[in-house]
Enzyme design. Sequence first.
Site, PDB file in Angstrom:
ATOM      1  N   PRO A  39      10.510  -6.049  -9.676  1.00 47.50           N
ATOM      2  CG  PRO A  39      10.106  -4.795 -11.620  1.00 47.50           C
ATOM      3  CD  PRO A  39       9.576  -5.978 -10.837  1.00 47.50           C
ATOM      4  CB  CYS A  68      -0.435 -10.247 -12.986  1.00 48.99           C
ATOM      5  SG  CYS A  68       1.067 -11.204 -13.248  1.00 48.99           S
TER       6      CYS A  68
END
Length: 465
Positions: free
Chosen positions: A122, A241
């Site tokens: 984002p 991640c």
Amino acid sequence: MTDVKQLPKEFLAEMKLLLGDEYDRYLKSFEEGFQPGLRVNTLKTEPSRLRAMVPWNLEPVPWTENGFYYGSEAGADGGPRPSKHPAYYCGLYYLQEPSAMTPAAMLPVKPGDRVLDLCAAPGGKSTELGARLKGRGMLVSNDISYSRARALLKNLELAGVPNICVTSESPEKLAEVWPEFFDKILVDAPCSGEGMFRRDEDMVKDWASSGPSYYAPIQRQILGQAVRMLKPGGMLLYSTCTFSRTEDEGNIEYVLEHYPQMELCMLDLSAVPGAVDGIGLKGCLRLFPHRLKGEGHFLALLRKKKTDVDMPAECRRKNTKALKSLKRQDDLVRFMESLSLKLDEERIVLHQDHVYYLPEGLEWNLPLRFLRTGLLLGELKKGRFEPSQALAMALKADQFDTVVRLGHEDERVVRYLKGETVELSEEEGPVKGWCLVAMEDYPMGWAKGTGMSLKNKYYPGWRWQ
């Protein structure tokens, strides 16, 4: 918080093999609270100034000078939440998980670079990369999902980054247009998300169908296209991640084997207290939630070797669409004269009544799906020019002739952000025509003065709810 009992048995077996003696400490970390963070936007302000403006106890994140923990209790006492403070609406900080601050911090971007954030939505990493460019060079922020790219665009414009291109394309399409073009590339790849299991139960649920074996081929394809777009001598930072060695070190080994022009740069372990080296591949960086205040992350920095072969000269097409049309727009010219900005006229483009200021080195009319080409200056409506919200956010308060400054505790700040009319005091008015409305030194948006009141022009889609 995710319960350890929800974790897939296959994942736990892999983690036990990966962590050895530290496995029990890792499981214990699921009992601890998530540590939320914010990153100060240094394009607009300094950490010390933000500290003086907000009521939360900001504790420094050790691995980045402008990152802070703010504590999960922020706003619980009835005070403003970090997502509901006027400073957030001024683009002074971005809410970001602390470990996720490392990739942009580790990619050595400098003003003037051409930078690509290939999987950018984002926008947490892109907004930091944009801040470090300081308005020079070019930042291309891409996300293959158009809806996610729209959220990315809002975050970049809120942060006031002027030299942006926001695209929604496949890496293959970008590589066709920009071969060996970028100085720095960030690939924060889509992954199985194992490092986020502690805070996101949905990622745990998705892991069974979309685990490491699903993502690794996608990541390798993305990396291959990123290598194509990187200049000789340029640097590529790969991050995920997830904890999976297949998705992490395995992919870096794949790149080194299949692209001999790439070499691994040694990341400094001491830069992130608690981080550990790569597993079976020295020079990478691994972050585990039981070792530091943050979630799981992996980083590796690669460089494309320079060659003795001369690169072909770049084909530059002049952006001729612009000024012949603009010179006939008197209202636009008058508005531009009220800005204390030096703009290169060859980079101003008029397209379908919208006026853009292109970043350095961007050609007009490239065959890509753009959401934004540079800074949207505004729109021409029946010969009248209306400045954009993006322009307001990219300005400093002293860069426009007429500015109304409101204190950060002035109730009119929130009223303005809600789209309401703002009344002026005798000392502030009268004001006629376009004015920039700022909270202290930080622009919030535009208004039109009608004397002792301001007709609100704050962008409706951003209003305080």
